[in-house]
Scaffold this motif. Structure first.
Motif, PDB file in Angstrom:
ATOM      1  N   VAL A 168       4.611  17.566   3.690  1.00 53.03           N
ATOM      2  CA  VAL A 168       4.068  18.000   2.289  1.00 53.03           C
ATOM      3  C   VAL A 168       4.019  19.375   2.121  1.00 53.03           C
ATOM      4  CG1 VAL A 168       2.335  17.491   0.588  1.00 53.03           C
ATOM      5  CG2 VAL A 168       3.177  15.665   1.784  1.00 53.03           C
ATOM      6  N   ALA A 169       3.377  19.879   3.352  1.00 51.48           N
ATOM      7  CA  ALA A 169       3.264  21.347   3.334  1.00 51.48           C
ATOM      8  C   ALA A 169       4.693  21.964   3.393  1.00 51.48           C
ATOM      9  CB  ALA A 169       2.218  21.715   4.491  1.00 51.48           C
ATOM     10  N   ILE A 170       5.545  21.569   4.006  1.00 47.68           N
ATOM     11  CA  ILE A 170       6.800  22.085   4.091  1.00 47.68           C
ATOM     12  C   ILE A 170       7.504  22.133   2.860  1.00 47.68           C
ATOM     13  CG2 ILE A 170       9.158  22.070   5.424  1.00 47.68           C
ATOM     14  CD1 ILE A 170       7.699  21.298   7.768  1.00 47.68           C
ATOM     15  N   LEU A 171       7.435  20.826   2.286  1.00 47.28           N
ATOM     16  CA  LEU A 171       8.142  20.752   1.026  1.00 47.28           C
ATOM     17  C   LEU A 171       7.507  21.440  -0.131  1.00 47.28           C
ATOM     18  CD1 LEU A 171       8.491  16.954   1.232  1.00 47.28           C
ATOM     19  CD2 LEU A 171      10.366  18.608   0.750  1.00 47.28           C
ATOM     20  N   THR A 172       6.226  21.534  -0.139  1.00 48.88           N
ATOM     21  CA  THR A 172       5.441  22.473  -1.209  1.00 48.88           C
ATOM     22  C   THR A 172       5.842  23.757  -0.888  1.00 48.88           C
ATOM     23  OG1 THR A 172       3.607  20.994  -1.087  1.00 48.88           O
ATOM     24  CG2 THR A 172       3.284  23.296  -1.979  1.00 48.88           C
ATOM     25  N   ASP A 216       0.670  -1.162  -0.059  1.00 43.12           N
ATOM     26  CA  ASP A 216      -0.030   0.296  -0.080  1.00 43.12           C
ATOM     27  C   ASP A 216       0.741   1.283  -0.126  1.00 43.12           C
ATOM     28  OD1 ASP A 216       1.016   0.299   2.634  1.00 43.12           O
ATOM     29  OD2 ASP A 216      -0.890  -0.254   3.439  1.00 43.12           O
ATOM     30  N   VAL A 217       0.350   2.300  -0.265  1.00 38.45           N
ATOM     31  CA  VAL A 217       0.973   3.548  -0.180  1.00 38.45           C
ATOM     32  C   VAL A 217       0.281   4.436   0.814  1.00 38.45           C
ATOM     33  CG1 VAL A 217       1.549   5.912  -1.671  1.00 38.45           C
ATOM     34  CG2 VAL A 217       1.213   3.461  -2.854  1.00 38.45           C
ATOM     35  N   ASP A 218       1.075   4.695   1.887  1.00 38.36           N
ATOM     36  CA  ASP A 218       0.516   5.382   3.193  1.00 38.36           C
ATOM     37  C   ASP A 218       1.691   6.167   3.573  1.00 38.36           C
ATOM     38  OD1 ASP A 218       2.345   3.592   4.344  1.00 38.36           O
ATOM     39  OD2 ASP A 218       0.592   2.227   5.226  1.00 38.36           O
ATOM     40  N   GLY A 219       1.345   6.738   4.898  1.00 32.18           N
ATOM     41  CA  GLY A 219       2.200   7.582   5.683  1.00 32.18           C
ATOM     42  C   GLY A 219       3.806   7.124   5.979  1.00 32.18           C
ATOM     43  N   ASP A 220       3.809   5.651   5.979  1.00 37.83           N
ATOM     44  CA  ASP A 220       4.982   5.025   6.369  1.00 37.83           C
ATOM     45  C   ASP A 220       5.788   5.168   5.341  1.00 37.83           C
ATOM     46  OD1 ASP A 220       4.114   4.045   8.817  1.00 37.83           O
ATOM     47  OD2 ASP A 220       3.456   2.235   7.922  1.00 37.83           O
ATOM     48  N   ASP A 221       5.468   5.023   4.142  1.00 42.98           N
ATOM     49  CA  ASP A 221       5.997   5.336   2.657  1.00 42.98           C
ATOM     50  C   ASP A 221       6.933   6.842   2.776  1.00 42.98           C
ATOM     51  OD1 ASP A 221       5.596   2.676   1.414  1.00 42.98           O
ATOM     52  OD2 ASP A 221       3.591   3.436   1.602  1.00 42.98           O
ATOM     53  N   PHE A 222       5.849   7.700   3.068  1.00 43.09           N
ATOM     54  CA  PHE A 222       6.405   9.013   3.004  1.00 43.09           C
ATOM     55  C   PHE A 222       7.690   9.199   4.221  1.00 43.09           C
ATOM     56  CE2 PHE A 222       6.519  13.402   4.796  1.00 43.09           C
ATOM     57  CZ  PHE A 222       6.877  14.176   3.858  1.00 43.09           C
ATOM     58  N   SER A 259       6.869  12.340  -6.290  1.00 41.00           N
ATOM     59  CA  SER A 259       5.562  12.560  -7.115  1.00 41.00           C
ATOM     60  C   SER A 259       4.828  11.217  -7.061  1.00 41.00           C
ATOM     61  CB  SER A 259       6.007  12.923  -8.403  1.00 41.00           C
ATOM     62  OG  SER A 259       6.835  12.257  -9.122  1.00 41.00           O
ATOM     63  N   ASP A 260       5.537   9.981  -7.101  1.00 40.18           N
ATOM     64  CA  ASP A 260       4.909   8.811  -7.372  1.00 40.18           C
ATOM     65  C   ASP A 260       4.006   8.499  -5.835  1.00 40.18           C
ATOM     66  OD1 ASP A 260       6.011   8.104  -9.605  1.00 40.18           O
ATOM     67  OD2 ASP A 260       7.805   6.856  -8.883  1.00 40.18           O
ATOM     68  N   TRP A 261       4.577   8.974  -4.881  1.00 29.59           N
ATOM     69  CA  TRP A 261       4.124   8.870  -3.513  1.00 29.59           C
ATOM     70  C   TRP A 261       2.643   9.829  -3.575  1.00 29.59           C
ATOM     71  CZ3 TRP A 261       2.504  12.149   0.301  1.00 29.59           C
ATOM     72  CH2 TRP A 261       2.057  11.619   1.261  1.00 29.59           C
ATOM     73  N   GLN A 262       2.644  10.733  -3.989  1.00 28.63           N
ATOM     74  CA  GLN A 262       1.581  11.859  -4.047  1.00 28.63           C
ATOM     75  C   GLN A 262       0.533  11.466  -5.129  1.00 28.63           C
ATOM     76  OE1 GLN A 262       4.001  15.072  -5.144  1.00 28.63           O
ATOM     77  NE2 GLN A 262       3.717  16.273  -3.141  1.00 28.63           N
ATOM     78  N   GLY A 263       1.004  10.667  -6.196  1.00 26.99           N
ATOM     79  CA  GLY A 263       0.130  10.256  -7.105  1.00 26.99           C
ATOM     80  C   GLY A 263      -0.611   8.963  -6.647  1.00 26.99           C
ATOM     81  N   SER A 264      -0.196   8.332  -5.874  1.00 23.91           N
ATOM     82  CA  SER A 264      -0.558   6.856  -5.333  1.00 23.91           C
ATOM     83  C   SER A 264      -1.200   6.904  -4.096  1.00 23.91           C
ATOM     84  CB  SER A 264       0.503   5.801  -5.525  1.00 23.91           C
ATOM     85  OG  SER A 264       0.761   5.800  -6.921  1.00 23.91           O
ATOM     86  N   TYR A 265      -1.116   8.003  -3.292  1.00 26.53           N
ATOM     87  CA  TYR A 265      -1.430   7.768  -1.742  1.00 26.53           C
ATOM     88  C   TYR A 265      -2.793   7.430  -1.754  1.00 26.53           C
ATOM     89  CZ  TYR A 265      -2.213   9.170   3.000  1.00 26.53           C
ATOM     90  OH  TYR A 265      -2.445   9.032   4.462  1.00 26.53           O
ATOM     91  N   GLY A 266      -2.842   6.469  -0.750  1.00 22.21           N
ATOM     92  CA  GLY A 266      -4.376   5.923  -0.456  1.00 22.21           C
ATOM     93  C   GLY A 266      -4.739   4.672  -0.999  1.00 22.21           C
ATOM     94  N   THR A 267      -3.556   4.284  -2.111  1.00 23.91           N
ATOM     95  CA  THR A 267      -4.074   2.980  -2.770  1.00 23.91           C
ATOM     96  C   THR A 267      -3.188   1.879  -2.277  1.00 23.91           C
ATOM     97  OG1 THR A 267      -2.173   3.539  -4.492  1.00 23.91           O
ATOM     98  CG2 THR A 267      -4.242   4.463  -4.949  1.00 23.91           C
ATOM     99  N   GLY A 268      -3.686   0.767  -2.700  1.00 23.08           N
ATOM    100  CA  GLY A 268      -2.975  -0.618  -2.291  1.00 23.08           C
ATOM    101  C   GLY A 268      -3.818  -1.691  -1.632  1.00 23.08           C
TER     102      GLY A 268
END
Length: 397
Positions: free
Chosen positions: A386-390, A336-342, A355-364
């Motif tokens: 994500v807010a800080i990075l943005t 799955d793609v979740d907070g642990d991946d980030f 960008s892969d994580w952002q596009g797939s977040y919540g799937t799996g």
């Protein structure tokens, strides 16, 4: 699965044919290939100096590369290979890894120069030795291949033949039976549970392909097919046709339980075939001394598709094994793609693209099956990160 290396597949769309992604183990390391039904395309590569004898993808999509020094865990980001575990991606094993199998409980059974060892693997902690070990039976050094059947019985082939072994948690092997078939290179099974064992010849007799049944207590030899130079690889397709390679090429064989082998067709390969893998589209991928070639089989004869790719600095492509593909952004390879991946990406941006994580977040598979949400603390960290990075990117702009 065979004794010397591996190719693994995953699915993707390409010109109306589901593309096959291949991880190729060879003396220089692991290479990634795409196959669209007509041509191979090279992708990422990771060097492993000891040479890769076996590649195996487990049920969590972690790639395990067996080589001359042991076993290493890898993930593939779509462009490059990275260590799957930042803590313990490697485990040393004597005389190199020759085969890897996984049982229904997720335990890995690794055949190597000293015998058969049991491992568990976590992307957060790495390899854990279950302390289960059994030497080759009945005593010659080295196990050549390992195959786990649908009943979780482990069939480990060595210089004397395959041995049936059981594994019981928390971790102990017990020998059940063995049968003579000299120098086993590969083991596969058909839909009826018949085992097909490819093995080399000896001075005492020819090698080839043996059909065996296992009743939970012992082996029964059903049939034997002699091959020139002995059998070097075997794979059974969805129609129970057996594809077995020897020094001269690849043969298609049918087995009738209780009867005998029927030869269907043969295709010559001057450099010989070391490994065979059949993908979900029915394409046969043959690894040999020059690279990888694609074949089709229509039930009666082989056709060379003309697709071939050379593998740089390779004396011989080793073996081919199938597995499903991962999800873009699933950096910890847990489905799955979740907070642990980030959080893993924060610690090691080399695992892949944000960008892969952002596009797939919540799937799996995990989120889809349980409709679970990230833990509050993890979710907050993700949102803040994500807010800080943005914000940083906007300021730089």
């Amino acid at each position: 699965m065979l004794a010397i290396g591996s190719l693994l597949w995953s699915m993707g769309a390409s010109s109306g044919v589901a593309a096959t992604a291949l991880h190729v183990g060879h003396p220089a390391g692991v290479s990634f290939l795409d196959f669209d039904g007509s041509a191979y395309t090279a992708g990422g590569f990771i060097s492993i100096p000891a040479g890769v004898n076996e590649v195996f993808v487990d049920s969590s999509e972690v790639i395990h590369a067996g080589h001359g020094q042991g076993i290493s865990a890898l993930s593939y980001t779509g462009t490059a290979y990275v260590d799957a575990s930042p803590l313990a991606p490697f485990f040393s094993l004597p005389a190199g890894v020759a085969g890897i199998g996984e049982d229904s409980g997720g335990e890995l059974h690794v055949a190597h120069g000293g015998g058969l060892s049991g491992f568990s693997f976590s992307s957060s902690t790495g390899y854990a030795d279950t302390s289960a070990y059994i030497g080759p039976l009945p005593g010659l050094p080295g196990v050549g291949d390992v195959f786990v059947d649908t009943s979780d019985v482990i069939h480990a082939g060595d210089q004397n033949g395959p041995s049936a072994i059981s594994f019981s948690l928390p971790g102990s092997y017990s020998a059940i039976a063995d049968i003579y078939a000299p120098n086993v290179n590969g083991i596969d099974a058909d839909s009826n549970g018949v085992l097909f064992v490819s093995h080399l010849g000896t001075m005492d007799g020819p090698g080839g392909l043996s059909a065996l049944t296992f009743d939970g207590v012992g082996y029964t030899p059903d049939e034997f097919l002699a091959l020139v130079g002995g059998g070097s690889a075997v794979a059974v397709d969805a129609g129970d046709i057996i594809h077995v390679a020897d020094d001269n090429g690849i043969s298609a064989v049918q087995f009738n339980p209780g009867a005998a082998y029927t030869s269907l067709d043969f295709l010559a390969f001057p450099s010989g075939i070391n490994t065979i893998e059949i993908d979900d589209n029915g394409f046969i991928h043959a690894g040999h001394g020059q690279g990888v070639s694609a074949l089709t089989f229509d039930g009666s004869s082989y056709t060379d598709t003309g697709a071939f790719i050379a593998i740089t600095d390779v004396a011989a492509v080793a073996s081919l094994v199938t597995a499903t593909g991962g999800i873009a952004g699933d950096f910890d390879s847990d489905g799955d793609v979740d907070g642990d991946d980030f959080l893993l990406w924060q610690r090691n941006p080399g695992v892949g693209l944000l960008s892969d994580w952002q596009g797939s977040y919540g799937t799996g598979t995990v989120l889809a099956a349980t409709t679970s949400v990230p833990e509050p603390a993890s979710a907050l960290l993700v949102i803040l990160g994500v807010a800080i990075l943005t914000s940083q990117r906007s300021t730089r702009s």
